[in-house]
Design a protein around this motif. Sequence first.
Motif, short mmCIF file in Angstrom:
data_model
loop_
_atom_site.label_atom_id
_atom_site.label_comp_id
_atom_site.label_asym_id
_atom_site.label_seq_id
_atom_site.Cartn_x
_atom_site.Cartn_y
_atom_site.Cartn_z
N ARG A 369 0.84 -1.19 0.00
CA ARG A 369 0.00 0.00 0.00
C ARG A 369 0.88 1.25 0.00
NH1 ARG A 369 -3.97 1.58 4.92
NH2 ARG A 369 -2.20 2.96 5.38
N ARG A 370 1.94 1.21 0.79
CA ARG A 370 2.93 2.30 0.78
C ARG A 370 4.00 1.96 -0.24
NH1 ARG A 370 6.00 5.44 5.74
NH2 ARG A 370 8.03 5.62 4.74
N TYR A 378 4.57 7.27 -1.30
CA TYR A 378 3.16 7.59 -1.15
C TYR A 378 2.44 6.39 -0.56
CZ TYR A 378 2.02 4.98 -5.47
OH TYR A 378 1.86 4.00 -6.41
N ASP A 379 1.35 6.65 0.14
CA ASP A 379 0.57 5.62 0.80
C ASP A 379 -0.89 5.81 0.41
OD1 ASP A 379 -0.61 3.76 2.43
OD2 ASP A 379 0.15 4.58 4.32
N SER A 380 -1.48 4.84 -0.27
CA SER A 380 -2.88 4.91 -0.69
C SER A 380 -3.76 4.52 0.49
CB SER A 380 -3.14 3.97 -1.88
OG SER A 380 -2.35 4.33 -2.98
N GLN A 388 -9.61 8.62 -4.77
CA GLN A 388 -8.51 7.97 -4.06
C GLN A 388 -7.81 9.02 -3.20
OE1 GLN A 388 -4.93 4.80 -4.88
NE2 GLN A 388 -5.40 6.19 -6.55
N LYS A 390 -4.31 9.77 -0.92
CA LYS A 390 -2.93 9.36 -0.67
C LYS A 390 -2.25 10.28 0.33
CE LYS A 390 -1.82 7.41 -5.25
NZ LYS A 390 -0.92 7.54 -6.42
N GLU A 467 -2.14 4.32 -11.92
CA GLU A 467 -0.83 4.97 -11.92
C GLU A 467 -0.27 5.17 -13.33
OE1 GLU A 467 1.09 6.34 -9.42
OE2 GLU A 467 -0.80 6.11 -8.35
#
Length: 480
Positions: A369-370, A378-380, A388, A390, A467
């Motif tokens: 996730r990170r 980045y961390d979703s 979304q 982040k 992405e």
Amino acid sequence: MSSNIKPVILCGGSGTRLWPLSRESFPKQFVPLIGGQSLLGLTVGRVKKLGFPVCITNEEHRFFVQDLLTSSLNGATDAGANVLLEPAGRNTAAAMASAALMPGIASSDLLLFLPSDHFVPDVDAFISTMQSGVDAARSGYIVTFGVQPTFPSTAYGYIQQGSCIKDLSASPSASAAYAVERFVEKPQLDKAQEMLLSGNYLWNAGIFLCQASTLLDALSKHAPDILQSCQAAMQVAKVDGSFVRPNKEAFLACRSESIDYAVMEYFDKVAVIPFNGAWSDVGSWNAVANLSPADEAGNRINGQGLAVQSTNTYINAPHRPVVALGTSDLVIVDTPDAVLVASADKVEQVKEVVAQLKKDGASQAVMHRRVARPWGWYDSIDMGERFQVKRIAVKPGASLSLQMHHHRAEHWIVVKGTAKVTNGEDVFLLEENQSTYIPIGAKHRLENPGKTDLEMIEVQSGGYLGEDDIVRFEDTYGRS
């Protein structure tokens, strides 16, 4: 003792046996696994007494390696081109051959090839043992180092130790070198017990010391096709600062083979030196668990785990409380987006589980996730239909690419530090608690002009949030 050894650290491998903590995009050698340090960091720290190392990795992980080398070696920048980037994994024979052909490597140089993901707590004993192989290596041997086995492991290969090779050491205090009778693949338990009792078998640690010329001569005799592919790739290699990039087409033509199968089983001058210190390849969750002290019930806890009425249970819970009640012989590993619960006798099968997850299209098989990036991470933290959220951190002096998106707009809110923002034709600073809006199709860039980390929240909205919806116009890190 001046040994003039050049360490070469092999940083490949996906580390799927330590899933979900280790994943393809961020494998175990980079994970802070022991005392807040990564195995690669510990390896660099261990070998730097011998000299500035060369690291072999891939494009995706190049900045992890470069940053770690810089931080582990106190910012040293005079090592030249010392990170070899393989276009694809082709196993250890190609990696070692390419390293021996790197710019700045002389044919007489002593190269110490070693994995990046092993744990060896006694650094002095390790260095002393490596140095004791110098005389044999200078005499034309490929020297391997076998670990004295402490139990009948079925997870390691073995080396059968032969008779002592005379007249190889100029120093009476140096460790004796022995002929290698044969290499043995990972055995069944009964065979492992038999070898342990015989007293002349060592665990194969995958560590080799030899002159560059010796390795290349051995490859020319026993794996000439691998050597030719690597020579073709390295003859036109491109050097970009600390990075060396072999020719992709030539390298991809190389077959994938381990150095054991390609050379070691056939070469007539292979010596082994026993290593008597503690060692682990950290190759399974049981191996990781054994690095932690056990309580009176055999439980081992890392982080916020709690074992109640449990025995022989390992809990890795760095992020939140994880409670095991009445369990026995379990391994529990918690991450923000995936949890592993496995019987201790089944942990060797984790790799197969990851393959199934990957086949099913689960992103957790590959990505955390990170996600680490050369500029930070980045961390979703949340997502849903058409949005979304982040958390983004940018290192001091770093910047994201100048880019745009076809399908999403973004809202940026600074929560720590100062951001320099390019939004269309406008360039401006944002302080803590300030925000901006990036419309769909607008060229934009985020930079950290400060001396501390920049942290911000990004809220994306739109019909597609993948992405790959990034068009880059300029990028500090050479990404397209």
